[in-house]
Design an enzyme around this catalytic site. Structure first.
Site, PDB file in Angstrom:
ATOM      1  N   ASP A  90      26.339  -3.886 -13.735  1.00 19.12           N
ATOM      2  CA  ASP A  90      26.358  -3.718 -15.019  1.00 19.12           C
ATOM      3  C   ASP A  90      24.722  -3.518 -15.381  1.00 19.12           C
ATOM      4  O   ASP A  90      24.236  -4.149 -16.219  1.00 19.12           O
ATOM      5  CB  ASP A  90      26.981  -4.542 -15.824  1.00 19.12           C
ATOM      6  CG  ASP A  90      27.115  -4.121 -17.408  1.00 19.12           C
ATOM      7  OD1 ASP A  90      26.707  -2.935 -17.455  1.00 19.12           O
ATOM      8  OD2 ASP A  90      27.521  -5.080 -18.102  1.00 19.12           O
ATOM      9  N   ILE A  95      15.350 -19.458 -20.223  1.00 18.83           N
ATOM     10  CA  ILE A  95      14.080 -18.633 -19.509  1.00 18.83           C
ATOM     11  C   ILE A  95      13.519 -18.057 -20.617  1.00 18.83           C
ATOM     12  O   ILE A  95      13.942 -17.096 -21.382  1.00 18.83           O
ATOM     13  CB  ILE A  95      14.812 -17.598 -18.560  1.00 18.83           C
ATOM     14  CG1 ILE A  95      15.702 -18.076 -17.277  1.00 18.83           C
ATOM     15  CG2 ILE A  95      13.544 -16.830 -17.974  1.00 18.83           C
ATOM     16  CD1 ILE A  95      16.180 -17.214 -16.499  1.00 18.83           C
TER      17      ILE A  95
END
Length: 288
Positions: A196, A95
């Protein structure tokens, strides 16, 4: 450090590609990360020790799959996961990162809120996973209070006491917190959590589309994810306004940020020690 020949050969064989170049990219303290340039386009590969972190990438694959199945916020596509004699690796689609702006922040908040509407019957997950490099237990419980204390706080407190980063007196104060915990918040149906969610675990692509990466998923209280976004910064006002417009948080959520952040702070105590023990004690004193 270069990608080993064993991994290159395994990836090329299983994907029927040729790797032309492997360029190191930032990947944190646990993994070696590279951008693979191949005859079939670019990929992102993460590599770590097979024996030091057994099953870590399988856990990551499971977490990404759980988020993807909500059909809300984007995650990288898992292309391949494998092991060699000494290493594990995870190949993801690459990405291209862009710049964050108000629109992308709003979209991140909106999509996260939509993800948090995905509920489960119990708090926990069908398998354990990792928080950073530490084992994370996801045994299921009917209440968030019990899950948060027994599967999040207790293991980290015990580890910190064993390492002499915290004292037995600190442990007793956590026992006092457990008695008070059910009265400090109102239970909600458990929602899928990234687990997280600090600023290093999302990215914005060149078109402004947000992605979540490196999850430590479970189902639980959504305030936990929101609390983690405040721990190290990186989330702006537009993010919180968009989240609350889509799925308003319960009254008093700001006052509970330090409560939920006890867990990631305890993880940091066990990984890095030092100043984080003081932060744990300061946060705990708010509720004891």
């Amino acid at each position: 450090m270069a990608v080993s020949a064993d991994i290159i050969n395994d990836v090329e064989s299983r994907l029927n590609i040729t790797v032309k170049r492997a360029n190191p990219v930032s990947g944190g303290d646990i993994n070696q990360s590279y951008r693979l340039q191949t005859t079939q386009g670019d990929y992102f590969i993460k590599i770590n020790s097979l024996h030091k972190f057994p099953g870590m990438f399988k856990c990551e694959e499971q977490g990404l799959s759980a988020i993807r199945e909500t059909n809300t916020i984007a995650v990288p596509e898992v292309v391949l996961q494998g092991d060699t004699q000494n290493e594990s690796y995870l190949v993801l689609n690459y990405i291209e990162a862009g710049d964050s702006n108000t629109n992308s922040s709003q979209l991140l908040g909106l999509r996260l809120a939509q993800m948090h509407r995905s509920t489960a019957k119990q708090h926990g997950f069908y398998t354990d996973n990792y928080m950073g490099s530490l084992h994370q237990s996801n045994k299921r419980h009917d209440s968030w209070a019990r899950f948060f204390f027994e599967e999040r706080l207790q293991p980290m407190v015990k580890m910190a006491v064993d390492k002499k980063e915290l004292t037995q007196n600190d442990a007793r104060k956590f026992d006092e917190l457990y008695k008070k915990l059910p009265g400090l918040f109102t239970e909600e149906p458990p929602t899928l959590l990234h687990g997280d969610l600090w600023s290093g675990n999302y990215l914005i692509d060149v078109e402004g589309k947000p992605y979540l990466i490196d999850p430590a998923v479970s189902s639980g209280n959504r305030e936990f994810d929101i609390a983690m976004t405040t721990l190290f910064g990186g989330f702006d006002r537009a993010f919180y306004e968009a989240y609350n417009s889509e799925f308003p948080l319960q009254n008093g959520w700001q006052q509970r940020l330090k409560l939920w952040n006890l867990y990631p702070l305890l993880v940091h105590v066990n990984l890095f020690g030092g100043m984080y023990a003081k932060q744990v004690r300061d946060s705990l004193s708010v509720f004891i």
